[in-house]
Design a protein around this motif. Structure first.
Motif, PDB file in Angstrom:
ATOM      1  N   PRO A   1      37.007 -42.966  -4.410  1.00 44.90           N
ATOM      2  CA  PRO A   1      37.813 -43.595  -3.356  1.00 44.90           C
ATOM      3  C   PRO A   1      39.176 -42.915  -3.170  1.00 44.90           C
ATOM      4  CG  PRO A   1      36.952 -45.263  -4.876  1.00 44.90           C
ATOM      5  CD  PRO A   1      36.554 -43.933  -5.433  1.00 44.90           C
TER       6      PRO A   1
ATOM      7  N   ALA B   1      34.550 -48.079  -2.835  1.00 47.73           N
ATOM      8  CA  ALA B   1      34.812 -49.063  -3.895  1.00 47.73           C
ATOM      9  C   ALA B   1      33.586 -49.967  -4.051  1.00 47.73           C
ATOM     10  CB  ALA B   1      36.058 -49.877  -3.568  1.00 47.73           C
TER      11      ALA B   1
ATOM     12  N   VAL C   1      37.462 -45.564 -11.869  1.00 53.25           N
ATOM     13  CA  VAL C   1      38.175 -46.665 -11.211  1.00 53.25           C
ATOM     14  C   VAL C   1      38.336 -47.846 -12.169  1.00 53.25           C
ATOM     15  CG1 VAL C   1      37.605 -45.967  -8.842  1.00 53.25           C
ATOM     16  CG2 VAL C   1      36.105 -47.589 -10.021  1.00 53.25           C
TER      17      VAL C   1
END
Ligand code: NAD
Length: 297
Positions: A98, A168, A253
């Protein structure tokens, strides 16, 4: 209405997606480093390019469906090296970081055009049947602009929020997919080793609480889902290399947001081990074979 659509990356997914756009009546401008992949699309009516700068300039939309971060970044640099057509909307449907999406959005908008992320789920069958789910990150306006094009390749086009939010969502989905494929493989193997017929057991889980996409539509045991890669020695489909990459992105992430992902992290290591055993280019459902052999005593 018929549009000029550029398409870069005509692999297991992109080849079908581009073909479906041709069926919708769009004019396709394509590029891939594989000549075979280009020839397949040419036979269906697409125009093949040597230079992606020309491809992009002739396109209202450019869709990229490429393996990973580095290749996507390089493709956008090459494609825009001598400027952009300001009316072109660039859509990346690969699964990437992302953060890279936000860098690319900045890079393309500084050149004067628009860029959004629209990763997909649904696998090769979804690409073939134009039933993919698209997860779109961008402005609401950009979402409305790309929706009609994406509808030619998918049936659910979901607005996820700003740039990077499509990815995401995608990373979380794929982490869950990796976990459930391993879970399906473990359970199928244990059932078979107790003497159950794989088809009987699959029928049971698929009408019980264990049911998931991997058990129902993509069973890792040969002979259970006729169309699954397990029936052709795990060729094609979604490679172990790619799911390992996605689990690495999820780990990134998760670290950045201090989020525990115990099973995601374990799945990452299991798939990395498969890669180390030379199974990187097999479909990720090959994890079943790996377990079966490990347990074969
Ligand atoms: P693939 O490896 O089958 O296809 C990638 C294509 O890109 C190949 O045809 C390759 O020749 C081409 N390519 C590589 N480098 C290139 C370059 N520099 N310029 C132009 N073309 C280049 O991969 P895939 O399974 O189609 O997946 C593509 C992307 O979609 C990946 O990011 C993957 O994670 C994601 N994805 C895959 C699936 C799946 O089930 N296979 C599902 C959802 C998302």
């Amino acid at each position: 209405a018929s549009k000029n659509v550029g398409f870069i990356g005509l692999g297991n997914m992109g080849g079908h997606m581009a073909s479906n756009l041709i069926k919708q009546g769009h004019k396709l401008h394509v590029f891939d480093i594989s000549k075979q992949a280009c020839d397949n699309l040419k036979a269906k009516g697409a125009t093949v390019y040597d230079k992606t700068t020309d491809l992009a300039k002739n396109s209202d939309y450019v869709i990229t469906m490429l393996p990973n971060n580095d290749i996507v970044w390089k493709a956008y640099n090459d494609m825009t090296a001598d400027g952009v057509n300001k009316n072109t909307v660039f859509i990346d449907s690969s699964t990437i970081d992302p953060n890279l999406v936000r860098e690319l959005q900045k890079f393309i908008s500084e050149k004067g055009a628009r860029f959004i992320d629209a990763p997909v789920s649904g696998g090769v069958p979804g690409a073939e049947q134009a039933t993919l789910t698209f997860m779109v990150g961008g402005t609401k306006d950009e979402y409305n602009t790309v929706k009609p094009i994406l509808e030619g390749m998918g049936k659910r086009i979901t607005y996820c929020g700003s740039y990077g939010m499509g990815q995401a969502a995608k990373l979380c989905n794929n982490m869950m997919l990796a976990i459930s494929m391993i879970g399906t493989s473990e359970a199928m193997n244990l059932a078979i080793r107790q003497g159950l017929d794989p088809n009987v057991f699959a029928e049971i889980i698929n009408s019980s609480t264990g049911r998931c996409w991997s058990s129902e539509l993509y069973n890792p045991v040969p002979g259970v889902t006729p169309t699954a890669p397990s029936n052709r020695d795990y060729a094609g489909g979604f490679s172990t290399d790619l799911i390992t990459k996605d689990l690495g992105l999820a780990a990134g992430v998760a670290t950045a947001t201090n989020t525990p992902i115990p099973l995601g992290a374990l799945s990452h290591q299991i798939y990395r081990t498969l890669k180390a055993h030379g199974l990187g280019n097999k479909d990720f459902s090959v994890v079943y074979e790996f377990m079966k052999n490990e347990a074969n005593n």
